[in-house]
Design a protein around this motif. Sequence first.
Motif, PDB file in Angstrom:
ATOM      1  N   PHE A 233      -2.037  -0.640  -9.586  1.00  0.00           N
ATOM      2  CA  PHE A 233      -2.437  -1.315  -8.347  1.00  0.00           C
ATOM      3  C   PHE A 233      -3.571  -2.317  -8.581  1.00  0.00           C
ATOM      4  CE2 PHE A 233      -4.733  -1.624  -4.312  1.00  0.00           C
ATOM      5  CZ  PHE A 233      -3.699  -1.974  -3.464  1.00  0.00           C
ATOM      6  N   GLY A 234      -4.526  -1.940  -9.457  1.00  0.00           N
ATOM      7  CA  GLY A 234      -5.679  -2.816  -9.704  1.00  0.00           C
ATOM      8  C   GLY A 234      -5.686  -3.323 -11.136  1.00  0.00           C
ATOM      9  N   GLU A 235      -4.508  -3.723 -11.604  1.00  0.00           N
ATOM     10  CA  GLU A 235      -4.344  -4.025 -13.033  1.00  0.00           C
ATOM     11  C   GLU A 235      -5.282  -5.115 -13.555  1.00  0.00           C
ATOM     12  OE1 GLU A 235      -2.932  -7.056 -13.982  1.00  0.00           O
ATOM     13  OE2 GLU A 235      -2.533  -7.769 -11.946  1.00  0.00           O
ATOM     14  N   GLY A 236      -5.789  -5.962 -12.651  1.00  0.00           N
ATOM     15  CA  GLY A 236      -6.617  -7.063 -13.121  1.00  0.00           C
ATOM     16  C   GLY A 236      -8.108  -6.837 -12.996  1.00  0.00           C
ATOM     17  N   ILE A 237      -8.506  -5.584 -12.771  1.00  0.00           N
ATOM     18  CA  ILE A 237      -9.932  -5.271 -12.655  1.00  0.00           C
ATOM     19  C   ILE A 237     -10.632  -5.436 -14.005  1.00  0.00           C
ATOM     20  CG2 ILE A 237     -11.544  -3.311 -12.417  1.00  0.00           C
ATOM     21  CD1 ILE A 237      -9.834  -2.321 -10.071  1.00  0.00           C
TER      22      ILE A 237
ATOM     23  N   TYR B 167     -10.811   1.610 -10.846  1.00  0.00           N
ATOM     24  CA  TYR B 167      -9.398   1.580 -10.435  1.00  0.00           C
ATOM     25  C   TYR B 167      -9.193   2.458  -9.200  1.00  0.00           C
ATOM     26  CZ  TYR B 167      -8.242  -0.625 -14.942  1.00  0.00           C
ATOM     27  OH  TYR B 167      -8.163  -1.476 -16.010  1.00  0.00           O
ATOM     28  N   LEU B 168      -9.816   3.630  -9.198  1.00  0.00           N
ATOM     29  CA  LEU B 168      -9.643   4.554  -8.076  1.00  0.00           C
ATOM     30  C   LEU B 168     -10.330   4.062  -6.813  1.00  0.00           C
ATOM     31  CD1 LEU B 168      -9.979   7.923 -10.020  1.00  0.00           C
ATOM     32  CD2 LEU B 168      -7.943   7.127  -8.795  1.00  0.00           C
ATOM     33  N   PHE B 169     -11.496   3.456  -6.974  1.00  0.00           N
ATOM     34  CA  PHE B 169     -12.227   2.925  -5.811  1.00  0.00           C
ATOM     35  C   PHE B 169     -11.390   1.846  -5.124  1.00  0.00           C
ATOM     36  CE2 PHE B 169     -15.002  -0.147  -3.744  1.00  0.00           C
ATOM     37  CZ  PHE B 169     -15.879   0.649  -3.032  1.00  0.00           C
ATOM     38  N   TYR B 170     -10.874   0.916  -5.927  1.00  0.00           N
ATOM     39  CA  TYR B 170     -10.078  -0.186  -5.376  1.00  0.00           C
ATOM     40  C   TYR B 170      -8.797   0.339  -4.728  1.00  0.00           C
ATOM     41  CZ  TYR B 170      -7.628  -4.673  -5.183  1.00  0.00           C
ATOM     42  OH  TYR B 170      -6.945  -5.783  -4.755  1.00  0.00           O
ATOM     43  N   TYR B 171      -8.178   1.252  -5.408  1.00  0.00           N
ATOM     44  CA  TYR B 171      -6.935   1.874  -4.910  1.00  0.00           C
ATOM     45  C   TYR B 171      -7.183   2.591  -3.579  1.00  0.00           C
ATOM     46  CZ  TYR B 171      -2.708   4.845  -5.156  1.00  0.00           C
ATOM     47  OH  TYR B 171      -1.522   5.485  -4.910  1.00  0.00           O
ATOM     48  N   ALA B 172      -8.255   3.344  -3.508  1.00  0.00           N
ATOM     49  CA  ALA B 172      -8.583   4.116  -2.309  1.00  0.00           C
ATOM     50  C   ALA B 172      -8.923   3.209  -1.139  1.00  0.00           C
ATOM     51  CB  ALA B 172      -9.754   5.055  -2.597  1.00  0.00           C
ATOM     52  N   ARG B 173      -9.747   2.204  -1.411  1.00  0.00           N
ATOM     53  CA  ARG B 173     -10.227   1.348  -0.330  1.00  0.00           C
ATOM     54  C   ARG B 173      -9.125   0.447   0.217  1.00  0.00           C
ATOM     55  NH1 ARG B 173     -14.650  -1.596   1.659  1.00  0.00           N
ATOM     56  NH2 ARG B 173     -14.081  -3.484   0.549  1.00  0.00           N
ATOM     57  N   GLU B 174      -8.337  -0.120  -0.673  1.00  0.00           N
ATOM     58  CA  GLU B 174      -7.269  -1.027  -0.232  1.00  0.00           C
ATOM     59  C   GLU B 174      -6.167  -0.271   0.508  1.00  0.00           C
ATOM     60  OE1 GLU B 174      -7.224  -4.505  -0.642  1.00  0.00           O
ATOM     61  OE2 GLU B 174      -9.293  -4.203  -1.273  1.00  0.00           O
ATOM     62  N   ASN B 175      -5.993   1.000   0.173  1.00  0.00           N
ATOM     63  CA  ASN B 175      -4.917   1.776   0.803  1.00  0.00           C
ATOM     64  C   ASN B 175      -5.420   2.782   1.838  1.00  0.00           C
ATOM     65  OD1 ASN B 175      -2.513   0.800  -0.757  1.00  0.00           O
ATOM     66  ND2 ASN B 175      -3.773   1.511  -2.451  1.00  0.00           N
ATOM     67  N   GLY B 176      -6.748   2.790   2.054  1.00  0.00           N
ATOM     68  CA  GLY B 176      -7.317   3.692   3.051  1.00  0.00           C
ATOM     69  C   GLY B 176      -7.054   5.158   2.753  1.00  0.00           C
ATOM     70  N   ILE B 177      -7.071   5.522   1.477  1.00  0.00           N
ATOM     71  CA  ILE B 177      -6.753   6.899   1.104  1.00  0.00           C
ATOM     72  C   ILE B 177      -7.871   7.871   1.498  1.00  0.00           C
ATOM     73  CG2 ILE B 177      -6.391   8.457  -0.866  1.00  0.00           C
ATOM     74  CD1 ILE B 177      -4.753   6.207  -2.093  1.00  0.00           C
ATOM     75  N   GLY B 178      -7.480   8.914   2.224  1.00  0.00           N
ATOM     76  CA  GLY B 178      -8.444   9.937   2.628  1.00  0.00           C
ATOM     77  C   GLY B 178      -9.136   9.586   3.924  1.00  0.00           C
ATOM     78  N   LYS B 179      -8.886   8.357   4.407  1.00  0.00           N
ATOM     79  CA  LYS B 179      -9.573   7.904   5.618  1.00  0.00           C
ATOM     80  C   LYS B 179      -8.774   8.325   6.841  1.00  0.00           C
ATOM     81  CE  LYS B 179     -12.614   5.160   7.725  1.00  0.00           C
ATOM     82  NZ  LYS B 179     -13.985   5.379   7.864  1.00  0.00           N
TER      83      LYS B 179
END
Length: 287
Positions: free
Chosen positions: A98-102, A275-287
């Motif tokens: 998901f965040g391959e270009g970080i 990678y996890l921060f970007y993934y979580a925030r962009e997808n609203g995971i856990g929110k």
Amino acid sequence: MKKEGNKITLQNVKDFNINHIFDCGQCFRWNKEEDGSYTGVVKNKVINIRQDGSTVEFDNISMDDYPLIEKYFDLDTSYEDIKKNLDTDEIIAEAIKFGEGIRILNQDEWETMISFMISANNRIPMIKRVIENLSTSFGDFICSYGGKDYYSFPTAERLSAAPVEKILECKAGFRAPRIKAAAARFLNEKDQIYNIKNMSYDDGLAYLKTYSGIGDKVANCILLFSTRHFDTFPVDVWIRRVMQTLYVSKDTKDKDIKKFAEDKFGKYSGFAQQYLFYYARENGIGK
DNA sequence: TCCCAGGTCCTGA
DNA sequence: TCAGGACATGGG
């Protein structure tokens, strides 16, 4: 590499995506333009970056600035190797995809210290606003670009000399006196701060936490984003949520989440965290 | 109005 | 050690 006027163009750039790099929460001074490019301030340079596939164009810089770009964007590091080593389960594999270009930017210690002190109990848009206010009030005018004025990040000299009320006017809130105090200390301890790169993780962490306003989380962000200590996994609200959703039970404490992740991801923990921060925030995971 | 945000600090068990 | 509240500010 192609050079033309104030532009430098790189071709076949791998593992590099400006949206991922600037929106993964590691930096606060880059803003997206209407045309999809980003403009930001690095030291005393205003740089605009646009990307088309694997072609990346840096505008408003001279050839002499290239070493700065190379260092700042961590262009010497092989993210292919990092991803290969990190790809240990389906969850992190998905986050990496998901965040391959970080990329983890090589940011200045002083700016990172103050920026993450401001991040405490704050929202990203507000953090960015406070930093811009401080730069406009206490930094030096650099230039106008695209009709907007840009200022350098304020020096410790300027911030330590500023009345707290003036720092408060920048909307720093309860962090204002901490910022001023940190600036005063920085004047005497600059060498030590710029030597954290060479210190052990434990020593760097212990030193940073002696500052009022720098606790465990902020200290770990400074270590990760400016001193190249990649073996740390800072835990904030987003990381707590994504970890508790995907890896550990809901009642796991931050300290234990950090330990779990560092045991799992080892010397690549910091990259995993991004990678996890970007993934979580962009997808609203856990929110 | 209340809740919360890339937390930290202080206080009282 | 550790839980709980305060802390500026502003958006939802």
